[in-house]
Design a protein around this motif. Structure first.
Motif, PDB file in Angstrom:
ATOM      1  N   THR A   1      22.771  33.966 116.816  1.00  0.00           N
ATOM      2  CA  THR A   1      22.555  33.071 115.894  1.00  0.00           C
ATOM      3  C   THR A   1      23.631  33.561 114.957  1.00  0.00           C
ATOM      4  O   THR A   1      23.597  33.161 113.778  1.00  0.00           O
ATOM      5  CB  THR A   1      21.301  33.092 115.179  1.00  0.00           C
ATOM      6  OG1 THR A   1      20.696  34.362 114.675  1.00  0.00           O
ATOM      7  CG2 THR A   1      20.056  32.373 116.219  1.00  0.00           C
TER       8      THR A   1
ATOM      9  N   TYR B   1      26.710  32.599 113.036  1.00  0.00           N
ATOM     10  CA  TYR B   1      27.516  31.671 112.788  1.00  0.00           C
ATOM     11  C   TYR B   1      28.997  32.005 111.986  1.00  0.00           C
ATOM     12  O   TYR B   1      29.955  31.412 112.439  1.00  0.00           O
ATOM     13  CB  TYR B   1      26.906  30.684 111.643  1.00  0.00           C
ATOM     14  CG  TYR B   1      25.891  29.792 112.039  1.00  0.00           C
ATOM     15  CD1 TYR B   1      26.034  28.656 112.736  1.00  0.00           C
ATOM     16  CD2 TYR B   1      24.378  30.212 112.204  1.00  0.00           C
ATOM     17  CE1 TYR B   1      24.806  27.787 113.376  1.00  0.00           C
ATOM     18  CE2 TYR B   1      23.253  29.476 112.484  1.00  0.00           C
ATOM     19  CZ  TYR B   1      23.598  28.393 113.317  1.00  0.00           C
ATOM     20  OH  TYR B   1      22.567  27.588 113.660  1.00  0.00           O
TER      21      TYR B   1
ATOM     22  N   GLN C   1      21.560  30.741 120.597  1.00  0.00           N
ATOM     23  CA  GLN C   1      20.217  30.459 120.532  1.00  0.00           C
ATOM     24  C   GLN C   1      19.902  29.326 119.339  1.00  0.00           C
ATOM     25  O   GLN C   1      20.012  29.539 118.200  1.00  0.00           O
ATOM     26  CB  GLN C   1      19.397  31.654 120.600  1.00  0.00           C
ATOM     27  CG  GLN C   1      19.349  32.376 121.837  1.00  0.00           C
ATOM     28  CD  GLN C   1      18.525  33.810 121.759  1.00  0.00           C
ATOM     29  OE1 GLN C   1      17.630  33.694 120.709  1.00  0.00           O
ATOM     30  NE2 GLN C   1      18.855  34.738 122.624  1.00  0.00           N
ATOM     31  N   VAL C   2      19.505  28.143 119.770  1.00  0.00           N
ATOM     32  CA  VAL C   2      19.133  27.063 118.949  1.00  0.00           C
ATOM     33  C   VAL C   2      17.872  26.529 119.208  1.00  0.00           C
ATOM     34  O   VAL C   2      17.545  25.823 119.914  1.00  0.00           O
ATOM     35  CB  VAL C   2      20.058  25.855 119.245  1.00  0.00           C
ATOM     36  CG1 VAL C   2      19.607  24.789 117.958  1.00  0.00           C
ATOM     37  CG2 VAL C   2      21.571  26.196 118.866  1.00  0.00           C
TER      38      VAL C   2
ATOM     39  N   LYS D   1      20.909  23.121 112.694  1.00  0.00           N
ATOM     40  CA  LYS D   1      21.695  24.278 113.322  1.00  0.00           C
ATOM     41  C   LYS D   1      22.675  23.856 114.389  1.00  0.00           C
ATOM     42  O   LYS D   1      23.935  24.441 114.155  1.00  0.00           O
ATOM     43  CB  LYS D   1      20.629  25.171 114.419  1.00  0.00           C
ATOM     44  CG  LYS D   1      19.563  25.830 113.767  1.00  0.00           C
ATOM     45  CD  LYS D   1      18.520  26.504 114.336  1.00  0.00           C
ATOM     46  CE  LYS D   1      17.620  27.209 113.802  1.00  0.00           C
ATOM     47  NZ  LYS D   1      16.542  28.024 114.571  1.00  0.00           N
TER      48      LYS D   1
END
Length: 375
Positions: free
Chosen positions: A232, A234, A322-323, A333
């Motif tokens: 995760t 970003y 992973q969303v 997301k």
């Protein structure tokens, strides 16, 4: 065929502010290293249903991975059956009218550039200018012996691939026979009688993240696929996007950058956690270790995944971004990935048919609205 029809698929897709595609589970088990997964996901009739759903909801592309796997003694037959990506691309190109179809081709596995050039031109006509090739330069350490090819080191494979792609591009764009005298490929008088619809040539995609891979992709390809450092992260996405686009700019080019998130979307957070728990509680430990070593170990041929800081548990979902969340959370997301610089995503699911429909009904309209895209 009119010019408007000829360029419609790629022109429509690349006009998006944020492209949304589907990463087809054309290998048994897809992206879920768990006995909870569907080991029949590679079957054509199952994939056909997914392609038709993607078409009905006007997804932008469907992407087919590929590979050649040896038999395994493990009774959990995860990813040991893979349906040919090029065959699927031709079939789905004929079945659909909206998404581009992108097929993985291991170009160094004893393929002649003229053969691939003609194959691609044919599928590009079937799709009305909507075919793309994911150029793979080597994956399996067994490939040299299986395919009777030179055992090139990592960076040298990209040098060979550069020659291969140069010949492809000349065949697709030249009205004269092509002569080429390279270190790895030679041809004299090669001529492609049927040109692709896309001009100057079909979409070229690459997913190499080593230095050699990124330089090759920046110089030769139109779309580049990336991964994140962690599931995760970003910030790492933004760094990788900026790096790729800077390399392309130094080549005087512009590229699009995409990635493949694993989406678990349910009405409530409790339901999302239940799905994740179900997957994790059914993990096949031997397969998980094998997948981890294949991506991270010293014998891995692709250097890309070794640049990440992932742990074994991430490979339950094969190192994807992973969303997980409710429809609103998932939409937020994915839009955050757009803000991090991503031009598109090709989605991975657990319960493929139901999850894809749910996503298209509940999440896709929100993303389209948030990114300013309209069907």
């Amino acid at each position: 065929m009119s010019s408007e029809v000829a360029i419609s698929r790629r022109a429509r897709v690349e006009a998006r502010n944020f492209m949304v595609g589907l990463f087809m589970p054309s290998m048994s088990g897809g992206w879920t290293v768990s006995r909870a997964t569907n080991l029949e996901s590679h079957r054509y009739q199952f994939l056909r249903k997914l392609a038709l759903i993607a078409d009905a909801y006007r997804l932008d592309y469907v992407f087919m991975g590929g590979g050649y796997t040896p038999p395994t003694a493990n009774p959990f037959r995860f990813r040991d059956r893979i349906t040919d990506a090029v065959s699927l691309a031709a079939a789905f190109g004929a079945l659909t009218t909206n998404p581009m179809v992108i097929a993985t081709i291991h170009i160094l596995y004893r393929h002649a550039p003229l053969f691939i050039a003609k194959l691609a031109a044919g599928i590009d006509e079937i799709t009305g200018g909507g075919f793309g090739i994911n150029l793979v330069c080597g994956l399996s350490p067994d490939a040299p012996s299986v395919f009777d090819i030179p055992d090139l080191d990592h960076d040298e494979r990209y040098a060979a691939a550069s020659e291969f792609v140069t010949i492809l591009q000349r065949l697709w764009s030249s009205d004269e026979p092509v002569n080429f005298d390279g270190r790895y490929y030679k041809t004299h008088g090669a001529f492609l009688d049927t040109k692709p619809v896309q001009k100057p040539w079909p979409l070229l995609v690459n997913a190499g993240f080593s230095e050699a891979g990124k330089n090759f992709a920046a110089a030769q390809c139109d779309w580049i696929f990336i991964i994140s450092d962690r599931p995760t992260d970003y910030d790492s996405v933004a760094r990788r996007v900026a790096d790729i686009k800077a390399r392309a700019a130094r080549e005087g080019r512009e590229v699009k950058v995409c990635m493949h998130p694993y989406v678990i979307c349910r009405e409530t957070e409790r339901e999302v956690q239940e799905v994740r728990d179900h997957i994790v509680s059914n993990v096949d430990a031997a397969t998980l270790e094998r997948q981890y070593q294949a991506y991270m170990g010293p014998q891995a041929m692709t250097q890309s995944h070794r640049q990440t800081q992932r742990v074994r548990e991430d490979f339950i979902f094969l190192g994807t971004f992973q969303v997980f969340g409710t429809p609103a959370q998932v939409a937020d997301k994915l839009v955050r990935l757009r803000r991090a610089g991503c031009d598109g995503v090709h989605l991975v699911f657990f319960d493929w048919e139901n999850d894809l429909k749910f996503f298209c009904e509940r999440v896709l309209p929100v993303i389209r609205s948030e990114t300013g895209d309209r069907d």
